[in-house]
Motif scaffolding. Structure first.
Motif, PDB file in Angstrom:
ATOM      1  N   ASN A   1       0.831  -1.204   0.000  1.00 58.19           N
ATOM      2  CA  ASN A   1       0.000   0.000   0.000  1.00 58.19           C
ATOM      3  C   ASN A   1       0.864   1.251   0.000  1.00 58.19           C
ATOM      4  O   ASN A   1       2.053   1.207   0.319  1.00 58.19           O
ATOM      5  CB  ASN A   1      -0.898   0.043   1.245  1.00 58.19           C
ATOM      6  CG  ASN A   1      -1.840  -1.138   1.339  1.00 58.19           C
ATOM      7  OD1 ASN A   1      -1.908  -1.804   2.360  1.00 58.19           O
ATOM      8  ND2 ASN A   1      -2.579  -1.404   0.278  1.00 58.19           N
ATOM      9  N   VAL A   2       0.259   2.377  -0.362  1.00 57.54           N
ATOM     10  CA  VAL A   2       0.892   3.686  -0.207  1.00 57.54           C
ATOM     11  C   VAL A   2      -0.026   4.548   0.654  1.00 57.54           C
ATOM     12  O   VAL A   2      -1.220   4.279   0.755  1.00 57.54           O
ATOM     13  CB  VAL A   2       1.166   4.368  -1.561  1.00 57.54           C
ATOM     14  CG1 VAL A   2       2.058   3.497  -2.426  1.00 57.54           C
ATOM     15  CG2 VAL A   2      -0.128   4.703  -2.291  1.00 57.54           C
ATOM     16  N   SER A   3       0.551   5.556   1.274  1.00 60.09           N
ATOM     17  CA  SER A   3      -0.223   6.416   2.177  1.00 60.09           C
ATOM     18  C   SER A   3       0.136   7.875   1.929  1.00 60.09           C
ATOM     19  O   SER A   3       1.305   8.265   2.073  1.00 60.09           O
ATOM     20  CB  SER A   3       0.077   6.035   3.629  1.00 60.09           C
ATOM     21  OG  SER A   3      -0.616   6.869   4.531  1.00 60.09           O
ATOM     22  N   ALA A   4      -0.856   8.674   1.568  1.00 59.82           N
ATOM     23  CA  ALA A   4      -0.617  10.094   1.285  1.00 59.82           C
ATOM     24  C   ALA A   4      -0.116  10.822   2.525  1.00 59.82           C
ATOM     25  O   ALA A   4      -0.520  10.515   3.653  1.00 59.82           O
ATOM     26  CB  ALA A   4      -1.896  10.751   0.783  1.00 59.82           C
ATOM     27  N   ILE A   5       0.777  11.770   2.312  1.00 57.26           N
ATOM     28  CA  ILE A   5       1.360  12.571   3.388  1.00 57.26           C
ATOM     29  C   ILE A   5       1.422  14.027   2.939  1.00 57.26           C
ATOM     30  O   ILE A   5       1.235  14.330   1.747  1.00 57.26           O
ATOM     31  CB  ILE A   5       2.781  12.083   3.750  1.00 57.26           C
ATOM     32  CG1 ILE A   5       3.684  12.070   2.495  1.00 57.26           C
ATOM     33  CG2 ILE A   5       2.740  10.701   4.397  1.00 57.26           C
ATOM     34  CD1 ILE A   5       5.134  11.763   2.773  1.00 57.26           C
ATOM     35  N   PRO A   6       1.668  14.962   3.892  1.00 56.16           N
ATOM     36  CA  PRO A   6       1.899  16.352   3.476  1.00 56.16           C
ATOM     37  C   PRO A   6       3.107  16.387   2.523  1.00 56.16           C
ATOM     38  O   PRO A   6       4.020  15.588   2.648  1.00 56.16           O
ATOM     39  CB  PRO A   6       2.213  17.049   4.799  1.00 56.16           C
ATOM     40  CG  PRO A   6       1.598  16.165   5.853  1.00 56.16           C
ATOM     41  CD  PRO A   6       1.727  14.771   5.334  1.00 56.16           C
ATOM     42  N   THR A   7       3.080  17.162   1.513  1.00 56.55           N
ATOM     43  CA  THR A   7       2.246  18.328   1.286  1.00 56.55           C
ATOM     44  C   THR A   7       1.006  18.052   0.434  1.00 56.55           C
ATOM     45  O   THR A   7       0.455  18.981  -0.182  1.00 56.55           O
ATOM     46  CB  THR A   7       3.075  19.402   0.570  1.00 56.55           C
ATOM     47  OG1 THR A   7       3.628  18.802  -0.639  1.00 56.55           O
ATOM     48  CG2 THR A   7       4.256  19.871   1.401  1.00 56.55           C
ATOM     49  N   THR A   8       0.535  16.826   0.390  1.00 54.82           N
ATOM     50  CA  THR A   8      -0.698  16.501  -0.321  1.00 54.82           C
ATOM     51  C   THR A   8      -1.862  17.271   0.289  1.00 54.82           C
ATOM     52  O   THR A   8      -1.953  17.400   1.517  1.00 54.82           O
ATOM     53  CB  THR A   8      -0.973  14.989  -0.244  1.00 54.82           C
ATOM     54  OG1 THR A   8       0.169  14.279  -0.741  1.00 54.82           O
ATOM     55  CG2 THR A   8      -2.196  14.618  -1.068  1.00 54.82           C
ATOM     56  N   ARG A   9      -2.753  17.791  -0.537  1.00 49.66           N
ATOM     57  CA  ARG A   9      -3.882  18.587  -0.063  1.00 49.66           C
ATOM     58  C   ARG A   9      -4.718  17.813   0.952  1.00 49.66           C
ATOM     59  O   ARG A   9      -5.112  16.677   0.734  1.00 49.66           O
ATOM     60  CB  ARG A   9      -4.773  18.970  -1.253  1.00 49.66           C
ATOM     61  CG  ARG A   9      -5.922  19.909  -0.889  1.00 49.66           C
ATOM     62  CD  ARG A   9      -6.789  20.225  -2.106  1.00 49.66           C
ATOM     63  NE  ARG A   9      -7.646  19.102  -2.475  1.00 49.66           N
ATOM     64  CZ  ARG A   9      -7.579  18.469  -3.629  1.00 49.66           C
ATOM     65  NH1 ARG A   9      -6.696  18.817  -4.544  1.00 49.66           N
ATOM     66  NH2 ARG A   9      -8.403  17.462  -3.900  1.00 49.66           N
ATOM     67  N   GLY A  10      -4.976  18.461   2.100  1.00 51.62           N
ATOM     68  CA  GLY A  10      -5.824  17.857   3.112  1.00 51.62           C
ATOM     69  C   GLY A  10      -5.084  17.046   4.155  1.00 51.62           C
ATOM     70  O   GLY A  10      -5.710  16.542   5.094  1.00 51.62           O
ATOM     71  N   TYR A  11      -3.752  16.931   4.031  1.00 48.01           N
ATOM     72  CA  TYR A  11      -2.958  16.134   4.978  1.00 48.01           C
ATOM     73  C   TYR A  11      -2.021  17.044   5.765  1.00 48.01           C
ATOM     74  O   TYR A  11      -1.424  17.963   5.197  1.00 48.01           O
ATOM     75  CB  TYR A  11      -2.154  15.061   4.243  1.00 48.01           C
ATOM     76  CG  TYR A  11      -3.030  13.994   3.630  1.00 48.01           C
ATOM     77  CD1 TYR A  11      -3.209  12.771   4.255  1.00 48.01           C
ATOM     78  CD2 TYR A  11      -3.706  14.226   2.424  1.00 48.01           C
ATOM     79  CE1 TYR A  11      -4.033  11.798   3.696  1.00 48.01           C
ATOM     80  CE2 TYR A  11      -4.529  13.261   1.857  1.00 48.01           C
ATOM     81  CZ  TYR A  11      -4.687  12.055   2.503  1.00 48.01           C
ATOM     82  OH  TYR A  11      -5.508  11.096   1.960  1.00 48.01           O
ATOM     83  N   ALA A  12      -1.896  16.794   7.064  1.00 47.66           N
ATOM     84  CA  ALA A  12      -1.044  17.633   7.911  1.00 47.66           C
ATOM     85  C   ALA A  12      -0.503  16.806   9.066  1.00 47.66           C
ATOM     86  O   ALA A  12      -1.258  16.080   9.736  1.00 47.66           O
ATOM     87  CB  ALA A  12      -1.825  18.829   8.455  1.00 47.66           C
ATOM     88  N   TRP A  13       0.804  16.909   9.306  1.00 47.69           N
ATOM     89  CA  TRP A  13       1.390  16.251  10.472  1.00 47.69           C
ATOM     90  C   TRP A  13       0.867  16.912  11.731  1.00 47.69           C
ATOM     91  O   TRP A  13       0.708  18.136  11.775  1.00 47.69           O
ATOM     92  CB  TRP A  13       2.917  16.344  10.449  1.00 47.69           C
ATOM     93  CG  TRP A  13       3.563  15.645   9.305  1.00 47.69           C
ATOM     94  CD1 TRP A  13       4.288  16.209   8.299  1.00 47.69           C
ATOM     95  CD2 TRP A  13       3.554  14.238   9.040  1.00 47.69           C
ATOM     96  NE1 TRP A  13       4.718  15.257   7.420  1.00 47.69           N
ATOM     97  CE2 TRP A  13       4.287  14.032   7.849  1.00 47.69           C
ATOM     98  CE3 TRP A  13       2.990  13.141   9.684  1.00 47.69           C
ATOM     99  CZ2 TRP A  13       4.468  12.762   7.294  1.00 47.69           C
ATOM    100  CZ3 TRP A  13       3.173  11.874   9.135  1.00 47.69           C
ATOM    101  CH2 TRP A  13       3.904  11.690   7.960  1.00 47.69           C
ATOM    102  N   LEU A  14       0.587  16.111  12.753  1.00 48.27           N
ATOM    103  CA  LEU A  14       0.053  16.656  13.996  1.00 48.27           C
ATOM    104  C   LEU A  14       1.131  17.434  14.740  1.00 48.27           C
ATOM    105  O   LEU A  14       2.241  16.930  14.950  1.00 48.27           O
ATOM    106  CB  LEU A  14      -0.487  15.540  14.884  1.00 48.27           C
ATOM    107  CG  LEU A  14      -1.977  15.204  14.684  1.00 48.27           C
ATOM    108  CD1 LEU A  14      -2.849  16.414  14.964  1.00 48.27           C
ATOM    109  CD2 LEU A  14      -2.253  14.725  13.267  1.00 48.27           C
TER     110      LEU A  14
END
Length: 219
Positions: A146-159
């Motif tokens: 699998n792959v998992s979207a991360i920032p800077t992808t729209r809508g994703y942000a590290w806590l």
């Protein structure tokens, strides 16, 4: 003084980001839009074969690239993700996990929360359904393949901007089981291949387990 070789080409911002993950031993790949217009579709069919050394060799600036994703499993040191696809459950778990002394690496998603886990050995994808506030919430276990979207992808942000926080450690299903038992409300869940599948509900935590979890969180 003469220098040999051609001119040095500066990295683009996306290449720089990919290079940062290469230095951490994490493989990444470009994402495009899926059928719903969301940046979740891997653009390379064989992305699961990528390695960190390949990160900067991808064509990050082609027009169809809309995001970046971690290649989970062995290419990234057996990283896995618990994908909470319910905003209410995500908010609840985020509040509880953030209260721990060492919260795991977490990422906000457009519809929920990703909890990162580093496994001793790679697992396989699984679908879970958890009960929360009287409803069934979808949870996907993302791992090898699998792959998992991360920032800077729209809508994703590290806590809390904690991109470098440590993931939880252990077999990803065991980590989720521990979370489901130890969080103060308790989260009975079941596992099945299909959404709303025919898996068996795990036992609800006992009141003693809930009290112990609340005490553990308070200490």
């Amino acid at each position: 003084m003469a220098f040999r070789g051609g001119p040095v080409t500066a990295l683009t911002p996306r290449q720089e980001l990919a290079a940062r993950y290469e230095a951490k031993g994490i493989a990444v790949c470009p994402l495009g839009l899926d059928g719903y217009g969301q940046p979740k579709q891997r653009l390379d069919r064989y992305a699961s074969r990528f390695r960190p050394k390949d990160n900067t060799s991808h064509d990050w600036d082609r027009p169809e690239v809309k995001g970046i994703a971690i290649v989970l499993g062995p290419p990234s040191g057996n990283l896995a993700v618990i994908d909470i696809d319910d905003r209410g459950l995500a908010d609840y778990l985020l509040t509880w996990l953030s209260s721990l002394e060492e919260p795991p690496l977490m990422c906000r998603t457009p519809h929920g929360l990703h909890i990162y886990v580093r496994e001793p050995h790679p697992s396989q994808w699984a679908h879970l359904t958890a009960k929360y506030n009287g409803r069934e919430c979808d949870i996907d276990i993302l791992c090898a393949g699998n792959v998992s979207a991360i920032p800077t992808t729209r809508g994703y942000a590290w806590l809390n901007n904690k991109e470098l926080a440590a993931p939880a450690y252990g077999r990803v299903l065991k980590v989720w089981n521990d979370i489901s038992i130890q969080c103060p409300l308790g989260l009975p869940y079941r596992q099945g291949r299909a959404r709303k599948g025919n898996g068996h509900w795990s036992p609800s935590p006992s009141i003693d387990q809930v009290r112990k979890a609340m005490l553990d969180v308070g200490n």
